[in-house]
Design a protein around this motif. Structure first.
Motif, short mmCIF file in Angstrom:
data_model
loop_
_atom_site.label_atom_id
_atom_site.label_comp_id
_atom_site.label_asym_id
_atom_site.label_seq_id
_atom_site.Cartn_x
_atom_site.Cartn_y
_atom_site.Cartn_z
N VAL A 466 0.85 -1.23 -0.01
CA VAL A 466 0.16 0.11 -0.09
C VAL A 466 0.90 1.22 -0.04
CG1 VAL A 466 -1.84 1.38 1.02
CG2 VAL A 466 -1.73 -1.29 1.17
N LEU A 467 2.19 1.20 0.73
CA LEU A 467 2.83 2.29 0.87
C LEU A 467 3.34 2.52 -0.42
CD1 LEU A 467 4.64 1.71 4.43
CD2 LEU A 467 2.89 3.66 3.79
N ASP A 468 3.71 1.51 -1.42
CA ASP A 468 4.09 1.73 -2.71
C ASP A 468 3.36 2.48 -3.47
OD1 ASP A 468 6.83 0.57 -2.12
OD2 ASP A 468 6.20 -1.23 -2.66
N LYS A 469 2.16 2.05 -3.35
CA LYS A 469 1.21 2.54 -4.28
C LYS A 469 0.81 4.01 -4.08
CE LYS A 469 -1.51 2.02 -7.35
NZ LYS A 469 -0.89 1.75 -8.68
N ILE A 470 1.06 4.46 -2.65
CA ILE A 470 0.70 5.88 -2.28
C ILE A 470 1.95 6.57 -2.89
CG2 ILE A 470 0.94 7.57 -0.16
CD1 ILE A 470 -0.26 5.30 1.33
N ARG A 471 3.17 6.15 -2.66
CA ARG A 471 4.23 6.92 -3.33
C ARG A 471 4.04 7.13 -4.72
NH1 ARG A 471 7.30 3.07 -0.33
NH2 ARG A 471 7.77 3.74 1.73
N GLN A 472 3.69 6.00 -5.30
CA GLN A 472 3.48 6.20 -7.01
C GLN A 472 2.38 7.03 -7.15
OE1 GLN A 472 2.40 2.43 -8.64
NE2 GLN A 472 1.68 3.39 -10.58
N VAL A 473 1.20 7.08 -6.73
CA VAL A 473 0.02 7.97 -6.97
C VAL A 473 0.71 9.49 -6.66
CG1 VAL A 473 -2.00 8.88 -5.94
CG2 VAL A 473 -1.71 6.25 -6.51
N CYS A 474 1.42 9.73 -5.60
CA CYS A 474 1.73 10.99 -5.25
C CYS A 474 2.65 11.63 -6.38
CB CYS A 474 2.31 11.07 -3.82
SG CYS A 474 0.80 10.78 -2.62
N LYS A 475 3.55 10.61 -6.65
CA LYS A 475 4.63 10.66 -7.67
C LYS A 475 3.91 11.53 -9.00
CE LYS A 475 8.99 9.02 -9.49
NZ LYS A 475 9.72 7.62 -9.48
N GLU A 476 2.94 10.93 -9.34
CA GLU A 476 1.86 11.43 -10.49
C GLU A 476 1.15 12.70 -10.09
OE1 GLU A 476 0.13 7.68 -11.48
OE2 GLU A 476 1.75 6.77 -12.07
N ASN A 477 1.37 13.26 -8.98
CA ASN A 477 0.81 14.40 -8.52
C ASN A 477 -0.70 14.31 -7.97
OD1 ASN A 477 2.81 16.43 -8.40
ND2 ASN A 477 2.71 16.57 -10.68
N ASN A 478 -0.97 13.12 -7.87
CA ASN A 478 -2.59 12.95 -7.33
C ASN A 478 -2.31 12.61 -5.84
OD1 ASN A 478 -4.01 13.13 -9.83
ND2 ASN A 478 -3.43 11.03 -10.25
N GLN A 479 -3.31 12.73 -5.19
CA GLN A 479 -3.65 12.90 -3.75
C GLN A 479 -4.28 11.46 -3.19
OE1 GLN A 479 -5.11 16.78 -4.66
NE2 GLN A 479 -4.47 17.10 -2.49
N GLU A 507 6.27 8.70 9.31
CA GLU A 507 7.62 8.07 9.12
C GLU A 507 8.04 7.32 8.05
OE1 GLU A 507 8.22 4.92 12.82
OE2 GLU A 507 7.93 6.75 13.72
N ASN A 508 6.90 6.40 7.26
CA ASN A 508 7.02 5.71 6.15
C ASN A 508 7.14 6.56 4.97
OD1 ASN A 508 7.69 2.82 7.31
ND2 ASN A 508 6.16 3.60 8.48
N LEU A 509 6.55 7.74 4.95
CA LEU A 509 6.48 8.35 3.67
C LEU A 509 7.00 10.08 4.05
CD1 LEU A 509 2.80 7.61 3.34
CD2 LEU A 509 4.48 6.75 1.88
N PRO A 510 8.52 9.71 4.22
CA PRO A 510 9.09 11.01 4.74
C PRO A 510 9.04 12.12 3.65
CG PRO A 510 10.64 9.40 4.35
CD PRO A 510 9.60 8.76 4.33
N ASP A 511 8.93 11.90 2.40
CA ASP A 511 8.76 12.79 1.42
C ASP A 511 7.71 13.58 1.17
OD1 ASP A 511 11.70 12.21 1.10
OD2 ASP A 511 11.06 10.88 -0.48
N LEU A 512 6.60 12.86 1.72
CA LEU A 512 5.20 13.27 1.42
C LEU A 512 4.61 14.25 2.60
CD1 LEU A 512 3.78 10.19 -0.22
CD2 LEU A 512 4.63 12.26 -1.30
N ASN A 513 3.71 15.25 2.26
CA ASN A 513 2.87 15.83 3.18
C ASN A 513 1.74 15.13 3.66
OD1 ASN A 513 2.12 17.66 5.16
ND2 ASN A 513 1.76 19.21 3.45
N VAL A 514 1.68 14.46 4.96
CA VAL A 514 0.69 13.56 5.54
C VAL A 514 0.26 14.53 6.57
CG1 VAL A 514 0.13 11.40 6.57
CG2 VAL A 514 2.30 11.53 5.11
N VAL A 515 -1.12 14.41 6.58
CA VAL A 515 -1.77 15.54 7.57
C VAL A 515 -3.11 14.50 8.06
CG1 VAL A 515 -3.14 17.61 7.81
CG2 VAL A 515 -1.28 17.64 6.60
#
Ligand code: ADP
Ligand code: MG
Length: 688
Positions: A466-479, A507-515
């Protein structure tokens, strides 16, 4: 001789006090006693032996009196020691007694007693049993059928109500109780008389487990009749509404054409049909009460906007009410975009405004300069005075009780037109019964260009994927939405659980803004976060189910739902509907804790197979009953005597079938059936 229509005060020994108490629970005439059904039964059909008596159960037993004793502890007690032929003993204990009673209980005499077996210091006891001394000429306790135990109301005792109900049952034997179903059901169900007798005095071989679960054919017979009566009464309400007077709107095309030109999209055929249906209602002099159903994302809002235009063109105000602050805010911004270019002014009213903002908005509303008013429950408050309210629109109506609906309607001189929007599609059988007083419009197609949501079920131990998928989606500028659905007792605990998840994701997605957003935050905080999410500033929004309804952020394309196995289909479908609102392909990941029950597997499968809210709602009705769909707020169906629309949802098809048949009957019969089951106006029984 008594008649079933006699007022209860005509019974011997039933005085004005008791009358008042019974009236309060809907019992006015003898007939109403018949529908006061037992909530359990006692078995006095045979004697038990002491060797088989179980502590905690009620027994009927016949024993010999050995000894009587009066003891003076803190409180005087009468003890009566009994035994059987094998010298097994039982103690009867009386905390209240009189001398006459004491003298009657004599040594060597046979005594029948009934009561709950308890365990005392010296063995088995019964406290205050019901008892009979047969040798003294008292009638036996043995009964041919099971004995009813009736629900009581303050000040009325079991023997009293039993006596009165028995009189009603005897009267029933000798009279005709009009049976509306006897012909209709073609003997497939017991007659009303049979059903009532069975439920008051079931035979020993009647299926008591079925009765306890409200699945006995005699109960089904009554439930169907009661739900039919409810439905007929809702239909009469509808009829009354169609006689009442409201404001006629002259349907105009000027503003609608302007809005259409600005929209940038064309209404779907389904949306256009709903707009037309609403316009037809608005152009009549009777108040509209219409349910607008449409799956999540089907575009209900714009249909509501078109209705507001008609109010504005006709010089009336429209009020739009949303269930949460977030949604009200979103509507406020959305409506402003649509309406301000047309020169329509909007007021906004919520609970979180300060005194000055509030009085500014109130001034706009009372002066009539605001033609459209958007808000939350705050719109209901007494201090809110409309200038000329002509249309009320309620979004996501499950969150609103029927009383709130009515209280807003009462703010106008003529009953305003009302449009109730719901994003939970309601199965037809339920609309036809629980919402029979409403007209209904359905948006049954989605706007073009939506790519369907792909739904995947994943076990909790696959979090890495799931974390991998999140990284991929955010890389494509989606949320991404991450929904924590822990069903904790309190919002505090839910917030805590969400906080833990939030830390884990950060912790696991340090490059993303998680709120994180949750229900314990104040409204301002929540609004700010939603605004930041909608502008794309936040990559991953960790939320409790506060985002459930209506939130619209088209750039969000991935939704992760934790513990999805614990939620109902309708709710999961609602949540899932937060994605798939833009043109990007969207994914919904349903996380679950294995092992899954077969019911849970079936539910998750349905979601994977279809995006069609109506199909899902039908399945939900089948798997969980209508509670999920109707929500905790009741629909406006009054307290019922035996039926429970949540528990008895599986009977709705029959209910609608029979109601159709009854509608062919003359109106007098319909009214009589309603009177039997629904006790709103009993002035006919007063002062007799
Ligand atoms: P819901 O029925 O869930 O309340 P909304 O009214 O929020 O749905 O609409 C969802 C999205 O679809 C909005 O962004 C809206 O602008 C868009 N939309 C509505 N109708 C159409 C249409 N006919 N064509 C294209 N997009 C539409
Ligand atoms: Mg909506």
């Amino acid at each position: 001789m008594q008649h079933l229509s006699d007022p209860i005060i005509s019974l011997n020994g039933l005085g004005p006090k008791a009358q008042e108490r019974l009236n309060a629970i809907g019992i006015y005439a003898l007939e109403h006693f018949l529908f006061h059904l037992p909530n359990r039964y006692q078995d006095k059909t045979k004697f038990t032996t002491l060797s088989t008596a179980q502590v905690g159960s009620e027994i009927l037993i016949e024993l010999t009196i050995d000894r009587i004793e009066e003891v003076a502890t803190r409180q005087r007690q009468l003890l009566c020691y009994l035994s059987d032929d094998n010298n097994r003993t039982l103690l009867l204990r009386f905390f209240h007694f009189n001398q006459h009673q004491k003298q009657q209980l004599t040594r060597g005499e046979l005594i029948q007693c009934f009561g709950e077996v308890k365990i005392g210091r010296d063995g088995l006891e019964i406290h205050h049993p019901e008892y009979r001394l047969i040798s003294k000429g008292q009638p036996t306790l043995i009964e041919k059928t099971l004995s009813p135990v009736y629900p009581l109301t303050g000040g009325i005792h079991q023997p009293q109500i039993k006596k009165w109900i028995n009189i009603a049952l005897e009267t029933l034997q000798k009279s005709d109780l009009f049976d509306y179903f006897e012909n209709l059901s073609k003997n497939s169900m017991p007659t009303l008389k049979q059903a009532l007798h069975t439920l008051h005095h079931p035979k020993i071989d009647d299926n008591i487990d079925q009765i306890a679960n409200f699945r006995h054919i005699s109960q089904q017979r009554l439930i169907i009749e009661e739900l039919c009566a409810q439905k007929l009464s809702l239909l009469m309400l509808k009829n009354e509404r169609k006689q009442a007077i409201s404001n006629i709107f002259n349907i105009s095309k000027v503003l609608p054409d302007q809005l259409s030109a600005n929209l940038g999209f064309k209404l779907t055929a389904a949306q256009q049909r709903c707009v037309d249906e609403i316009n037809t209602d608005l152009s009549l002099d009777h108040p509209m009460l219409r349910l607008l159903q449409g799956d999540v994302g089907s575009g209900k809002t714009i249909v509501a906007v078109f209705a507001c235009l008609q109010a504005a063109e006709n010089g009336f105000q429209a009020a739009i009410m949303a269930p949460t602050e977030i949604l009200a805010n979103q509507h406020y911004h959305g409506f402003r975009d649509y309406l301000e270019p047309l020169g329509i002014q909007i007021a906004f009213l919520t609970g979180s405004q300060n005194a000055q903002q509030r009085s500014e908005q109130l001034a706009l509303i009372i002066s009539g300069s605001a033609q459209v008013v958007i808000g939350t429950h705050a719109l209901f408050q007494k201090s809110v005075q409309f200038n000329k309210l002509g249309l009320v629109i309620i979004d996501e109506q499950h969150k609103f009780g029927v009383h709130q609906r009515l209280s807003l309607a009462q703010k106008a001189h003529n009953t305003p037109h009302q449009l109730v929007m719901t994003a939970t599609p309601i199965p037809r059988s339920l609309t036809m019964s629980a919402y029979a007083d409403l007209d209904s419009s359905i948006i049954d197609e989605l706007p073009p260009g939506r790519s369907p949501i792909q739904t995947i079920a994943l076990a909790n131990n696959k979090k890495d994927k799931v974390l991998d998928k999140i990284r991929q989606v955010c890389k494509e500028n989606n949320q991404v939405y991450w929904v924590c659905t822990l069903i904790e007792e309190s919002e505090v605990l839910r917030a805590q659980a969400a906080t833990t998840t939030h830390l884990y994701l950060e912790e696991n997605l340090p490059d993303l803004n998680v709120v994180l957003i949750h229900g314990k935050m104040n409204k301002q905080e929540k609004n700010d976060i939603m605004l930041r999410f909608s502008t794309g500033d936040i990559n991953v929004l960790v939320a409790t189910t506060v985002i459930e309804v209506g939130v619209n952020v088209p750039n969000a394309s991935l939704m992760v739902i934790e513990n999805s196995e614990r939620l109902g289909l309708a709710q999961l479908h609602q949540l899932r509907g937060r994605v798939g609102r833009g043109s990007d392909a969207s994914i919904c990941i349903l996380m679950y804790q294995p092992p899954l029950s077969s019911n849970a597997i079936e539910r998750l499968d349905i979601l994977r197979q279809t995006n069609d809210g109506f199909k899902i709602a039908n399945k939900d009705l089948e798997l969980r009953g209508p509670g999920e769909i109707l929500g905790t707020q009741q629909t406006g169906i009054a307290d019922m005597k035996i039926a429970n629309i949540v528990r008895d949802g599986y009977l709705l098809k029959q209910v609608n079938y029979y109601a159709e048949q009854l509608l062919q009957n003359d109106e007098k019969n319909q009214q009589a059936l309603i009177n039997r089951w629904i006790t709103h106006d009993k002035s006919q029984y007063a002062n007799t």
